[in-house]
Design a protein around this motif. Structure first.
Motif, short mmCIF file in Angstrom:
data_model
loop_
_atom_site.label_atom_id
_atom_site.label_comp_id
_atom_site.label_asym_id
_atom_site.label_seq_id
_atom_site.Cartn_x
_atom_site.Cartn_y
_atom_site.Cartn_z
N ILE A 74 -7.96 -1.34 -10.83
CA ILE A 74 -9.41 -1.40 -10.64
C ILE A 74 -9.75 -0.57 -9.41
CG2 ILE A 74 -11.40 -2.91 -10.25
CD1 ILE A 74 -9.93 -3.37 -12.95
N PRO A 75 -10.59 0.44 -9.55
CA PRO A 75 -10.93 1.26 -8.37
C PRO A 75 -11.77 0.47 -7.37
CG PRO A 75 -12.22 1.95 -10.28
CD PRO A 75 -11.26 0.91 -10.76
N GLU A 76 -11.53 0.76 -6.11
CA GLU A 76 -12.30 0.17 -5.02
C GLU A 76 -13.21 1.25 -4.44
OE1 GLU A 76 -9.80 -1.86 -2.07
OE2 GLU A 76 -8.16 -1.63 -3.51
N ILE A 77 -14.37 0.86 -3.97
CA ILE A 77 -15.29 1.79 -3.30
C ILE A 77 -14.94 1.81 -1.82
CG2 ILE A 77 -17.70 2.32 -2.77
CD1 ILE A 77 -17.00 2.54 -5.75
N LEU A 78 -14.73 3.01 -1.30
CA LEU A 78 -14.41 3.16 0.13
C LEU A 78 -15.69 3.13 0.96
CD1 LEU A 78 -11.81 6.05 -0.16
CD2 LEU A 78 -11.32 3.67 0.42
N PRO A 79 -15.63 2.56 2.16
CA PRO A 79 -16.83 2.54 3.01
C PRO A 79 -17.22 3.93 3.52
CG PRO A 79 -14.95 1.57 4.16
CD PRO A 79 -14.51 1.86 2.75
N VAL A 80 -16.21 4.81 3.65
CA VAL A 80 -16.44 6.18 4.11
C VAL A 80 -15.68 7.12 3.16
CG1 VAL A 80 -16.08 7.81 6.01
CG2 VAL A 80 -16.63 5.41 6.51
N PRO A 81 -16.34 8.13 2.60
CA PRO A 81 -15.66 9.04 1.68
C PRO A 81 -14.48 9.77 2.34
CG PRO A 81 -18.03 9.32 1.54
CD PRO A 81 -17.76 8.43 2.72
N VAL A 82 -13.47 10.06 1.54
CA VAL A 82 -12.28 10.81 1.97
C VAL A 82 -12.40 12.20 1.35
CG1 VAL A 82 -9.77 10.93 1.80
CG2 VAL A 82 -10.90 8.72 2.09
N GLN A 83 -12.33 13.24 2.17
CA GLN A 83 -12.54 14.60 1.66
C GLN A 83 -11.31 15.19 0.99
OE1 GLN A 83 -14.37 17.20 4.48
NE2 GLN A 83 -16.12 15.86 4.78
N ARG A 84 -10.13 14.75 1.38
CA ARG A 84 -8.90 15.26 0.79
C ARG A 84 -8.18 14.15 0.04
NH1 ARG A 84 -5.71 19.55 4.44
NH2 ARG A 84 -7.46 20.94 4.78
N LEU A 85 -7.60 14.49 -1.08
CA LEU A 85 -6.79 13.54 -1.84
C LEU A 85 -5.67 13.05 -0.92
CD1 LEU A 85 -6.11 12.27 -4.62
CD2 LEU A 85 -4.69 14.27 -5.03
N THR A 86 -5.60 11.74 -0.75
CA THR A 86 -4.65 11.16 0.20
C THR A 86 -3.87 10.02 -0.45
OG1 THR A 86 -6.20 11.64 2.00
CG2 THR A 86 -4.45 10.05 2.46
N TYR A 87 -2.55 10.09 -0.34
CA TYR A 87 -1.68 9.00 -0.78
C TYR A 87 -1.18 8.26 0.45
CZ TYR A 87 -1.41 10.72 -5.56
OH TYR A 87 -1.72 11.08 -6.85
N LYS A 88 -1.09 6.93 0.34
CA LYS A 88 -0.60 6.11 1.44
C LYS A 88 0.37 5.06 0.89
CE LYS A 88 -4.83 6.39 4.17
NZ LYS A 88 -5.93 5.63 4.79
N VAL A 89 1.39 4.74 1.70
CA VAL A 89 2.31 3.65 1.38
C VAL A 89 2.25 2.67 2.53
CG1 VAL A 89 4.70 3.00 0.91
CG2 VAL A 89 3.82 5.20 0.08
N LYS A 90 1.90 1.43 2.22
CA LYS A 90 1.81 0.39 3.24
C LYS A 90 2.89 -0.65 2.96
CE LYS A 90 -1.22 -3.21 5.05
NZ LYS A 90 -2.50 -3.90 4.89
N GLU A 91 3.81 -0.79 3.90
CA GLU A 91 4.87 -1.78 3.76
C GLU A 91 4.29 -3.16 4.02
OE1 GLU A 91 9.48 -2.16 5.14
OE2 GLU A 91 8.05 -1.55 6.67
N THR A 92 4.53 -4.09 3.10
CA THR A 92 4.04 -5.46 3.27
C THR A 92 5.16 -6.43 3.58
OG1 THR A 92 4.10 -5.82 0.87
CG2 THR A 92 2.01 -5.09 1.82
N SER A 93 6.41 -6.03 3.33
CA SER A 93 7.61 -6.79 3.72
C SER A 93 8.78 -5.81 3.66
CB SER A 93 7.83 -7.98 2.79
OG SER A 93 8.33 -7.55 1.53
N LYS A 94 9.99 -6.29 3.88
CA LYS A 94 11.15 -5.39 3.88
C LYS A 94 11.41 -4.75 2.52
CE LYS A 94 13.58 -7.35 7.76
NZ LYS A 94 14.82 -7.90 8.27
#
Length: 119
Positions: A74-94
Motif C-alpha cells: 500500500i503506497p504511503e504519501i510522503l510529507p515532503v516530495p522526494v526528487q530522486r528515486l531513493t531506496y532505503k534499508v532500515k534494520e529493525t533487528s539483527k
C-alpha cells in the motif's frame, strides 16, 4: 509512471536486489541470490515483483513466468516530495529490516526477515 503498467523501478536496466541468505518477505520465502525488482504501480496498491532474470533492459525482456514472487504494498504519501528515486534499508533487528522506495510524493515498503542469519 502510468498506473497499472509494469515499471523497472529504476533507470535503463532492471533494479537488482540481492540476499545473502534465504529471507521471508511479507510471508513469502525467497531463496538467497540476486533478483530483478519490478513494480506495477496502482492508485491504491502496488504489486512488487521479484524476478529471476537479473540482466534486463527496462521491461523489454520481462517474462512473468520468471517471477519468484509477487507481493502487494500500500503506497504511503510522503510529507515532503522526494526528487530522486531513493531506496532505503532500515534494520529493525539483527535479522529483520524494512526496504522502502521513495519517489515524488509516494513511498512503498516491504518487510524482510532473515531465516537463521543476519541479513
Amino acid at each position: 509512471m502510468p498506473f497499472d503498467h509494469l515499471w523497472v523501478t529504476g533507470a535503463h536496466k532492471a533494479t537488482r536486489i540481492s540476499f545473502s541468505k534465504d529471507v521471508n518477505i511479507n510471508g513469502k520465502i525467497i531463496k538467497k541470490g540476486e533478483y530483478a525488482f519490478f513494480t506495477i504501480p496502482g492508485k491504491k496498491r502496488w504489486i512488487l515483483i521479484f524476478n529471476t532474470k537479473v540482466e534486463q533492459h527496462l521491461t523489454d525482456d520481462y517474462n512473468q513466468s520468471e517471477d519468484v514472487v509477487r507481493i502487494e504494498a500500500i503506497p504511503e504519501i510522503l510529507p515532503v516530495p522526494v526528487q530522486r528515486l531513493t531506496y532505503k534499508v532500515k534494520e529493525t533487528s539483527k535479522s529483520d529490516g524494512i526496504v522502502s522506495m521513495e519517489w515524488d510524493s509516494l513511498k512503498i515498503s516491504f518487510s524482510v526477515t532473515g531465516i537463521g542469519a543476519k541479513i
